[in-house]
Enzyme design. Structure first.
Site: not given
Length: 398
Positions: A208, A276, A303-304, A337, A341
């Site tokens: 990105n 992501d 992985p988040d 979010k 989260k």
């Protein structure tokens, strides 16, 4: 920034000792009072007269100097400083420190001191990589000795690798951080930054446009408030700040592992733009055009990191701060979010192309917490970082 701070500078024997003269001058420019100690090996590279002339103080050299002992004994000398700096810290000096030897003035001072000690290593790459040196380093770290460097590069011996003395600017920055009286003194803060690169093949990857500028600014601001900062960065275009522990990674999985290794921490600031998804069937060879059509890529979720850290039962930071880059409905999406989260705060911004924020020098953020959303005016990323660092300090010290 070091006004009236007292630094005991122990100069070891090595070609890098010449940089200690510049270090003395730069520390004095910051207002520090430098008391030099020159080892016998150090005298092979520097004269006591040159060190004394720059420091504006007598050079301490001999453990059994009767005049020096009468005026200020070595025990008092070892404890009268705010910080003991060993630069260059040779393999021999570090071995003495690790084993508790006290057979000269420098090693005796280091054994007798109750003052924080910072070692700035410099030696041949093979000496640095030797198992004995690495064992000594681990012992010293466990004893509370901090390190600055070494850097990697070419050496006077003609070899290349880790072992070069850190640059004087880096050493000064680290000393300032160690002696900071800021509100985050004694706090350990983890900062993630930059993009991640997810390989498609050996030459292509998914990424990105994050430059890592905001994350680097956050690390600097937290460092300047006295925090010990662990800075985990993807392949950013902005250089990491000095005076922090830098962990360079490439992929989201590597960043997740680095975060686990950096915990526990008092706070976590997750500014990285983590991909992501990753390519499950990434090729180990460059993909070629084929008559069979376009290659088929299979994706899996990465992985988040933010969510996982926010929900840790043991070792969760007291404050977890996430970032949300949105292109529309910023407050609505970022608020959702934060709840999803489980983090304490979300720093949200609009990164749609018209704003010029992604990769730019300015930012306009909304700080979202349990009490709602607070919009900040557009300002430089350094200013955003400083303002957010102050809020973090308030949260951790209140």
């Amino acid at each position: 920034m070091l006004a009236d701070k007292r630094i005991l500078l122990i100069i070891g024997g090595g070609i890098a000792a010449y940089k200690s003269l510049e270090l003395i001058r730069r520390l004095q420019d910051q207002g520090a009072l430098v008391t030099p100690v020159l080892t016998r090996a150090g005298e092979q590279f520097l004269t006591p007269l040159s060190v004394s002339a720059l420091a504006g103080a007598a050079v301490h050299r001999d453990l059994f100097d009767l005049t020096t002992e009468a005026e200020m004994g070595h025990i008092q000398l070892s404890r009268s400083a705010d910080l003991v700096v060993v630069a260059p810290a040779t393999a021999d000096l570090m071995a003495k420190m690790a084993q508790g030897l006290a057979n000269d003035l420098a090693s005796t001072l280091l054994l007798a001191t109750d003052t924080p000690v910072m070692a700035v290593p410099a030696m041949n790459v093979r000496m640095w990589e030797h198992a004995a040196t690495q064992r000594n380093i681990e012992t010293l770290k466990a004893d509370g000795v901090s390190f600055c460097g070494p850097n990697e590069g070419s050496m006077a011996c003609g070899e290349f690798g880790p072992g070069r003395l850190a640059e004087v600017d880096e050493i000064v920055t680290e000393i300032i951080a160690k002696l900071s009286d800021g509100p985050l003194q004694g706090k350990r803060i983890l900062v993630t930054s930059g993009p991640t690169h997810e390989p498609i093949d050996p030459v292509r990857y998914i990424a990105n446009r994050s430059s890592g500028a905001q994350g680097a600014a956050m690390a600097r601001a937290l460092r300047d408030l006295g925090a010990e900062v662990v800075f985990i960065t993807g392949p950013a275009s902005v250089c990491p700040p000095e005076g922090v522990t830098v962990v360079a990674v490439e992929t989201a999985e590597q960043m997740s592992e680095a975060v686990d290794s950096a915990l526990p921490a008092d706070a976590g600031v997750f500014a990285a733009a983590v991909s992501d998804w990753r390519v499950v069937n990434a090729s180990d060879q460059k993909l070629k055009k084929s008559k069979d059509g376009l290659p088929v890529m299979e994706f899996a979720e990465n992985p988040d990191i933010l969510k996982r850290v926010s929900h840790l039962e043991k070792g969760r930071p007291d404050l977890v701060v996430g970032f949300a880059a949105e292109t529309n409905d910023v407050i609505e999406y970022a608020t959702a979010k934060r709840l999803r989260k489980g983090c304490d705060w979300i720093v949200a911004n609009d990164v749609s192309p018209a704003t010029g924020i992604m990769g730019g020098s300015e930012n306009a953020v909304v700080l979202i917490g349990e009490n709602g959303a607070e919009e900040w005016p557009r300002m430089g990323k350094d200013q955003v970082a400083q303002q957010l660092a102050q809020r973090i300090a308030q949260a951790l010290t209140s």
